[in-house]
Write a protein that holds these residues in place. Structure first.
Motif, mmCIF file in Angstrom:
data_model
loop_
_atom_site.group_PDB
_atom_site.id
_atom_site.type_symbol
_atom_site.label_atom_id
_atom_site.label_comp_id
_atom_site.label_asym_id
_atom_site.label_seq_id
_atom_site.Cartn_x
_atom_site.Cartn_y
_atom_site.Cartn_z
ATOM 1 N N GLN A 22 0.829 -1.202 0.000
ATOM 2 C CA GLN A 22 0.000 0.000 0.000
ATOM 3 C C GLN A 22 0.863 1.252 0.000
ATOM 4 O O GLN A 22 0.539 2.234 -0.666
ATOM 5 C CB GLN A 22 -0.930 0.001 1.211
ATOM 6 C CG GLN A 22 -2.019 -1.029 1.127
ATOM 7 C CD GLN A 22 -2.824 -1.109 2.413
ATOM 8 O OE1 GLN A 22 -2.478 -0.508 3.416
ATOM 9 N NE2 GLN A 22 -3.910 -1.867 2.380
ATOM 10 N N ASP A 23 1.966 1.224 0.737
ATOM 11 C CA ASP A 23 2.871 2.375 0.755
ATOM 12 C C ASP A 23 3.456 2.627 -0.625
ATOM 13 O O ASP A 23 3.539 3.764 -1.073
ATOM 14 C CB ASP A 23 4.004 2.158 1.765
ATOM 15 C CG ASP A 23 3.523 2.246 3.207
ATOM 16 O OD1 ASP A 23 2.413 2.776 3.436
ATOM 17 O OD2 ASP A 23 4.258 1.786 4.097
ATOM 18 N N ARG A 24 3.871 1.557 -1.307
ATOM 19 C CA ARG A 24 4.428 1.718 -2.654
ATOM 20 C C ARG A 24 3.381 2.241 -3.621
ATOM 21 O O ARG A 24 3.668 3.086 -4.470
ATOM 22 C CB ARG A 24 5.018 0.396 -3.144
ATOM 23 C CG ARG A 24 6.360 0.073 -2.520
ATOM 24 C CD ARG A 24 7.020 -1.101 -3.196
ATOM 25 N NE ARG A 24 6.252 -2.331 -3.163
ATOM 26 C CZ ARG A 24 6.238 -3.199 -2.145
ATOM 27 N NH1 ARG A 24 6.960 -2.962 -1.073
ATOM 28 N NH2 ARG A 24 5.518 -4.291 -2.201
ATOM 29 N N ALA A 26 0.791 4.078 -2.858
ATOM 30 C CA ALA A 26 0.561 5.486 -2.525
ATOM 31 C C ALA A 26 1.697 6.362 -3.057
ATOM 32 O O ALA A 26 1.453 7.465 -3.551
ATOM 33 C CB ALA A 26 0.423 5.655 -1.021
ATOM 34 N N GLN A 27 2.926 5.880 -2.988
ATOM 35 C CA GLN A 27 4.066 6.635 -3.513
ATOM 36 C C GLN A 27 3.982 6.776 -5.028
ATOM 37 O O GLN A 27 4.254 7.844 -5.573
ATOM 38 C CB GLN A 27 5.377 5.959 -3.128
ATOM 39 C CG GLN A 27 5.717 6.090 -1.662
ATOM 40 C CD GLN A 27 6.936 5.273 -1.275
ATOM 41 O OE1 GLN A 27 7.412 4.435 -2.048
ATOM 42 N NE2 GLN A 27 7.441 5.496 -0.076
ATOM 43 N N ARG A 28 3.586 5.684 -5.711
ATOM 44 C CA ARG A 28 3.452 5.753 -7.166
ATOM 45 C C ARG A 28 2.335 6.711 -7.567
ATOM 46 O O ARG A 28 2.469 7.472 -8.524
ATOM 47 C CB ARG A 28 3.188 4.363 -7.741
ATOM 48 C CG ARG A 28 4.404 3.479 -7.773
ATOM 49 C CD ARG A 28 4.217 2.253 -8.641
ATOM 50 N NE ARG A 28 2.913 1.648 -8.600
ATOM 51 C CZ ARG A 28 2.577 0.573 -7.876
ATOM 52 N NH1 ARG A 28 3.470 -0.018 -7.136
ATOM 53 N NH2 ARG A 28 1.356 0.088 -7.910
ATOM 54 N N ALA A 29 1.231 6.677 -6.815
ATOM 55 C CA ALA A 29 0.119 7.580 -7.111
ATOM 56 C C ALA A 29 0.531 9.036 -6.894
ATOM 57 O O ALA A 29 0.206 9.909 -7.709
ATOM 58 C CB ALA A 29 -1.090 7.237 -6.242
ATOM 59 N N ALA A 30 1.276 9.299 -5.831
ATOM 60 C CA ALA A 30 1.743 10.664 -5.565
ATOM 61 C C ALA A 30 2.713 11.117 -6.647
ATOM 62 O O ALA A 30 2.665 12.277 -7.089
ATOM 63 C CB ALA A 30 2.401 10.737 -4.189
ATOM 64 N N ALA A 31 3.588 10.227 -7.091
ATOM 65 C CA ALA A 31 4.529 10.572 -8.168
ATOM 66 C C ALA A 31 3.768 10.856 -9.458
ATOM 67 O O ALA A 31 4.120 11.782 -10.204
ATOM 68 C CB ALA A 31 5.530 9.447 -8.372
ATOM 69 N N GLY A 32 2.729 10.082 -9.745
ATOM 70 C CA GLY A 32 1.914 10.318 -10.933
ATOM 71 C C GLY A 32 1.195 11.652 -10.875
ATOM 72 O O GLY A 32 1.137 12.388 -11.876
ATOM 73 N N GLU A 33 0.652 11.989 -9.715
ATOM 74 C CA GLU A 33 -0.025 13.285 -9.561
ATOM 75 C C GLU A 33 0.961 14.441 -9.733
ATOM 76 O O GLU A 33 0.637 15.456 -10.347
ATOM 77 C CB GLU A 33 -0.716 13.372 -8.198
ATOM 78 C CG GLU A 33 -1.914 12.468 -8.052
ATOM 79 C CD GLU A 33 -3.046 12.793 -9.000
ATOM 80 O OE1 GLU A 33 -3.192 13.959 -9.435
ATOM 81 O OE2 GLU A 33 -3.801 11.865 -9.336
ATOM 82 N N ALA A 34 2.173 14.276 -9.202
ATOM 83 C CA ALA A 34 3.196 15.322 -9.355
ATOM 84 C C ALA A 34 3.576 15.491 -10.823
ATOM 85 O O ALA A 34 3.720 16.623 -11.310
ATOM 86 C CB ALA A 34 4.424 14.977 -8.513
ATOM 87 N N ALA A 35 3.727 14.386 -11.549
ATOM 88 C CA ALA A 35 4.058 14.452 -12.974
ATOM 89 C C ALA A 35 2.932 15.119 -13.759
ATOM 90 O O ALA A 35 3.182 15.944 -14.646
ATOM 91 C CB ALA A 35 4.338 13.055 -13.518
#
Length: 139
Positions: A22-24, A26-35
């Motif tokens: 779940q942490d990974r 969430a990190q991927r989703a946050a990176a996608g939103e930042a991109a």
């Protein structure tokens, strides 16, 4: 007592795996939103539309785990957040079969792995949110 201890250790070890996953995610989703925010920087969003004309699409870009960005000939970006967007991978090829001249929110996009050429999933498109450049101030 040993059995209870062994079962407790197994349960703790098993419950730690999903938390890490779940942490990974969430990190991927946050990176996608930042991109996605970098891509749409300097633009303003408008009301979502159901369809876009295929002939006006210049290119498309996958924002990992987040969205598909369609670049139009007039410079407008259309951001689509498909259902199941967590399947989106930058190494996938988008394969869309349409009937007619428009790409619409009900269309299905198939994903094909770029390296193996194997089918890797399907997504149902959502609304297309247009992002236009902000007008320049002429002082």
């Amino acid at each position: 007592m040993r059995l209870f201890t062994l079962l407790s250790v197994m349960l703790l070890a098993g419950s730690a795996i999903p938390v890490g996953a779940q942490d990974r995610a969430a990190q991927r989703a946050a990176a996608g939103e930042a991109a996605l925010s970098r891509i749409t920087a300097g633009r303003t969003s408008d009301r979502p539309v159901d369809c876009i004309n295929l002939r006006n699409i210049r290119s498309s870009e996958i924002v990992e785990d987040t969205a598909i960005v369609y670049r139009m000939n007039n410079g407008t970006l259309y951001v689509n957040r498909p259902a199941g967007g967590g399947l989106l991978d930058r190494d996938d090829i988008l394969v869309t079969r349409t009937i007619g001249t428009q790409l619409c929110r009900i269309d299905i996009v198939n994903l094909v792995d770029r390296n193996s050429r194997m089918f890797s999933g399907s997504l149902s498109l959502g609304d297309f949110v247009p992002y236009s450049r902000l007008p320049r101030n002429r002082d």
